[in-house]
Scaffold this active site. Structure first.
Site, PDB file in Angstrom:
ATOM      1  N   TYR A 154       0.843  -1.203   0.000  1.00 20.96           N
ATOM      2  CA  TYR A 154       0.000   0.000   0.000  1.00 20.96           C
ATOM      3  C   TYR A 154       0.883   1.260   0.000  1.00 20.96           C
ATOM      4  O   TYR A 154       0.661   2.192  -0.777  1.00 20.96           O
ATOM      5  CB  TYR A 154      -0.911  -0.021   1.230  1.00 20.96           C
ATOM      6  CG  TYR A 154      -1.779   1.206   1.387  1.00 20.96           C
ATOM      7  CD1 TYR A 154      -2.843   1.440   0.530  1.00 20.96           C
ATOM      8  CD2 TYR A 154      -1.542   2.128   2.407  1.00 20.96           C
ATOM      9  CE1 TYR A 154      -3.644   2.563   0.668  1.00 20.96           C
ATOM     10  CE2 TYR A 154      -2.345   3.249   2.563  1.00 20.96           C
ATOM     11  CZ  TYR A 154      -3.393   3.471   1.694  1.00 20.96           C
ATOM     12  OH  TYR A 154      -4.180   4.582   1.834  1.00 20.96           O
TER      13      TYR A 154
HETATM   14  N1  NAP Z   1      -9.274   5.938   5.575  1.00 23.91           N
HETATM   15  C1  NAP Z   1      -7.995   6.233   5.776  1.00 23.91           C
HETATM   16  O1  NAP Z   1      -7.498   6.135   6.922  1.00 23.91           O
HETATM   17  C2  NAP Z   1      -7.146   6.718   4.627  1.00 23.91           C
HETATM   18  C3  NAP Z   1      -5.892   7.263   4.950  1.00 23.91           C
HETATM   19  C4  NAP Z   1      -5.086   7.704   3.911  1.00 23.91           C
HETATM   20  C5  NAP Z   1      -5.515   7.626   2.604  1.00 23.91           C
HETATM   21  N2  NAP Z   1      -6.735   7.089   2.319  1.00 23.91           N
HETATM   22  C6  NAP Z   1      -7.124   7.019   0.906  1.00 23.91           C
HETATM   23  O2  NAP Z   1      -8.401   7.584   0.722  1.00 23.91           O
HETATM   24  C7  NAP Z   1      -9.015   7.019  -0.426  1.00 23.91           C
HETATM   25  C8  NAP Z   1     -10.432   6.606  -0.077  1.00 23.91           C
HETATM   26  O3  NAP Z   1     -10.414   5.595   0.916  1.00 23.91           O
HETATM   27  P1  NAP Z   1     -11.469   5.505   2.088  1.00 23.91           P
HETATM   28  O4  NAP Z   1     -10.726   5.524   3.355  1.00 23.91           O
HETATM   29  O5  NAP Z   1     -12.566   6.478   1.894  1.00 23.91           O
HETATM   30  O6  NAP Z   1     -11.970   3.987   1.914  1.00 23.91           O
HETATM   31  P2  NAP Z   1     -13.350   3.366   1.415  1.00 23.91           P
HETATM   32  O7  NAP Z   1     -14.496   3.877   2.216  1.00 23.91           O
HETATM   33  O8  NAP Z   1     -13.094   1.907   1.361  1.00 23.91           O
HETATM   34  O9  NAP Z   1     -13.523   3.968  -0.057  1.00 23.91           O
HETATM   35  C9  NAP Z   1     -12.801   3.491  -1.156  1.00 23.91           C
HETATM   36  C10 NAP Z   1     -13.583   3.836  -2.416  1.00 23.91           C
HETATM   37  O10 NAP Z   1     -12.813   3.392  -3.549  1.00 23.91           O
HETATM   38  C11 NAP Z   1     -13.665   2.598  -4.355  1.00 23.91           C
HETATM   39  N3  NAP Z   1     -12.904   1.622  -5.116  1.00 23.91           N
HETATM   40  C12 NAP Z   1     -12.106   0.615  -4.652  1.00 23.91           C
HETATM   41  N4  NAP Z   1     -11.600  -0.083  -5.686  1.00 23.91           N
HETATM   42  C13 NAP Z   1     -12.090   0.499  -6.816  1.00 23.91           C
HETATM   43  C14 NAP Z   1     -11.949   0.234  -8.205  1.00 23.91           C
HETATM   44  N5  NAP Z   1     -11.204  -0.778  -8.652  1.00 23.91           N
HETATM   45  N6  NAP Z   1     -12.597   1.029  -9.098  1.00 23.91           N
HETATM   46  C15 NAP Z   1     -13.370   2.056  -8.661  1.00 23.91           C
HETATM   47  N7  NAP Z   1     -13.553   2.346  -7.368  1.00 23.91           N
HETATM   48  C16 NAP Z   1     -12.925   1.574  -6.462  1.00 23.91           C
HETATM   49  C17 NAP Z   1     -14.609   1.915  -3.368  1.00 23.91           C
HETATM   50  O11 NAP Z   1     -15.735   1.409  -4.064  1.00 23.91           O
HETATM   51  P3  NAP Z   1     -16.542   0.091  -3.534  1.00 23.91           P
HETATM   52  O12 NAP Z   1     -17.498   0.585  -2.480  1.00 23.91           O
HETATM   53  O13 NAP Z   1     -17.218  -0.422  -4.753  1.00 23.91           O
HETATM   54  O14 NAP Z   1     -15.511  -0.851  -2.969  1.00 23.91           O
HETATM   55  C18 NAP Z   1     -14.929   3.108  -2.470  1.00 23.91           C
HETATM   56  O15 NAP Z   1     -15.887   3.934  -3.063  1.00 23.91           O
HETATM   57  C19 NAP Z   1      -8.107   5.859  -0.857  1.00 23.91           C
HETATM   58  O16 NAP Z   1      -7.298   6.273  -1.942  1.00 23.91           O
HETATM   59  C20 NAP Z   1      -7.265   5.601   0.371  1.00 23.91           C
HETATM   60  O17 NAP Z   1      -6.003   5.038   0.054  1.00 23.91           O
HETATM   61  C21 NAP Z   1      -7.564   6.624   3.308  1.00 23.91           C
END
Ligand code: NAP
Length: 282
Positions: A154
């Site tokens: 990651y």
């Molecule tokens: N939460 C944290 O602590 C954190 C920290 C740093 C960075 N981030 C970054 O923030 C971003 C969003 O993450 P989140 O925390 O909000 O997690 P999340 O709630 O799991 O959201 C991830 C989103 O990405 C979509 N997704 C995953 N694989 C995909 C694909 N192949 N094609 C299109 N859409 C896809 C998911 O859709 P589905 O619902 O269909 O799976 C969901 O809408 C990510 O880039 C993550 O690395 C998160």
């Protein structure tokens, strides 16, 4: 004739940060295009927000050709206007000891978090250029600055996102497209629930005890996580402020992250090993 509405395309708006970003742009009166992978998510968003929110069924791991089709469709819907902001948010975060991690997991991380950005950007550049002054925002991570064990793949993907952000920022500035990286730390989202599956997956590895403890670590980090709305506000600022910074670190103690980035490897290693040793004698 004045421009009717500002428009934003956000990937991965079904939940978490993407959903919160959709909400903040919608509340500000923008026309929002958001990608989802399940049609029921699209229906839910459509009925929650009504007009000005347009869910699009799309998977960022699809071929470049599909990305081009998505942008062709968007070009038609924008009726001659350019795209003002593109937010690359979709991401996955499977963890695991790198020496044991499934190739399919590592591919999934790279295909989603890195190649998805490459393909969508490549397809979207003409539409971004068509706007007067456009923005591209990459949702990176604190893992794009600091690497922790069991998040190696990651972190590698987010270091790649940081390299993309630097290259795109310099290459696209002369074309009128500003590029900003947003680096959230722990943020309350479904990503944590998904991260918890790690222990069961690696039962037959030397890291069994450590991964059991890792679950406690994840729970601790989750309890300190920032709300998604906090990150969404920063993304909106990056998308609309006249002079956005190139990077926004969104954590509760940014000074600590910056300081840790200056530590020599030997000190960082001692701190990580001290944490791991609590779980197992090495
Ligand atoms: N939460 C944290 O602590 C954190 C920290 C740093 C960075 N981030 C970054 O923030 C971003 C969003 O993450 P989140 O925390 O909000 O997690 P999340 O709630 O799991 O959201 C991830 C989103 O990405 C979509 N997704 C995953 N694989 C995909 C694909 N192949 N094609 C299109 N859409 C896809 C998911 O859709 P589905 O619902 O269909 O799976 C969901 O809408 C990510 O880039 C993550 O690395 C998160």
């Amino acid at each position: 004739m004045s421009k009717p509405l500002f428009s934003v395309l956000i990937t991965g708006v079904s939940s978490g940060i993407g959903y919160a970003v959709l909400k903040v742009f919608h509340e500000a009166g923008w026309q929002v295009f958001g990608t989802v992978r399940k049609s029921e998510d699209g229906t839910r968003l459509q009925s929650e927000f009504g007009e000005r929110v347009h869910p699009i069924l799309f998977d960022v791991t699809d071929s470049l050709q599909h990305h081009e089709e998505l942008i062709r469709d968007l070009t038609g819907r924008l009726n001659g206007e350019g795209l003002d902001v593109l937010v690359h948010n979709a991401g996955v975060a499977q963890g695991g000891p790198l020496g044991w991690q499934e190739e399919s997991d590592v591919r999934q991380i790279m295909e989603t978090n890195v190649l998805g950005i490459y393909k969508l950007t490549r397809a979207a550049i003409p539409l971004l250029r068509q706007a007067q002054s456009s923005r591209m925002i990459l949702i990176s991570s604190v893992s794009g600055r600091l690497v922790t064990p069991f998040l190696g793949a990651y972190a590698a993907s987010k270091f790649a996102v940081e390299a993309f952000a630097d290259a795109y920022r310099n290459e696209l500035a002369p074309l009128g497209i500003r590029v900003v990286s947003v680096q959230p730390g722990p943020t309350s989202s479904a990503i944590w629930v998904k991260a918890r599956a790690i222990k069961e997956k690696y039962l037959d590895t030397p890291y069994q005890d450590i991964l059991a403890r890792q679950e406690q670590f994840i729970s601790n980090a989750e309890s300190r996580a920032l709300p998604v709305e906090h990150v969404a506000k920063v993304v909106y600022h990056a998308g609309t402020h006249a002079r956005p910074r190139s990077r926004y670190l969104v954590v509760s103690k940014p000074w600590l992250v910056r300081l840790a980035g200056l530590f020599p490897d030997s000190l960082k290693d001692r701190m990580v090993m001290a944490r791991l040793r609590k779980a197992k004698k090495w």
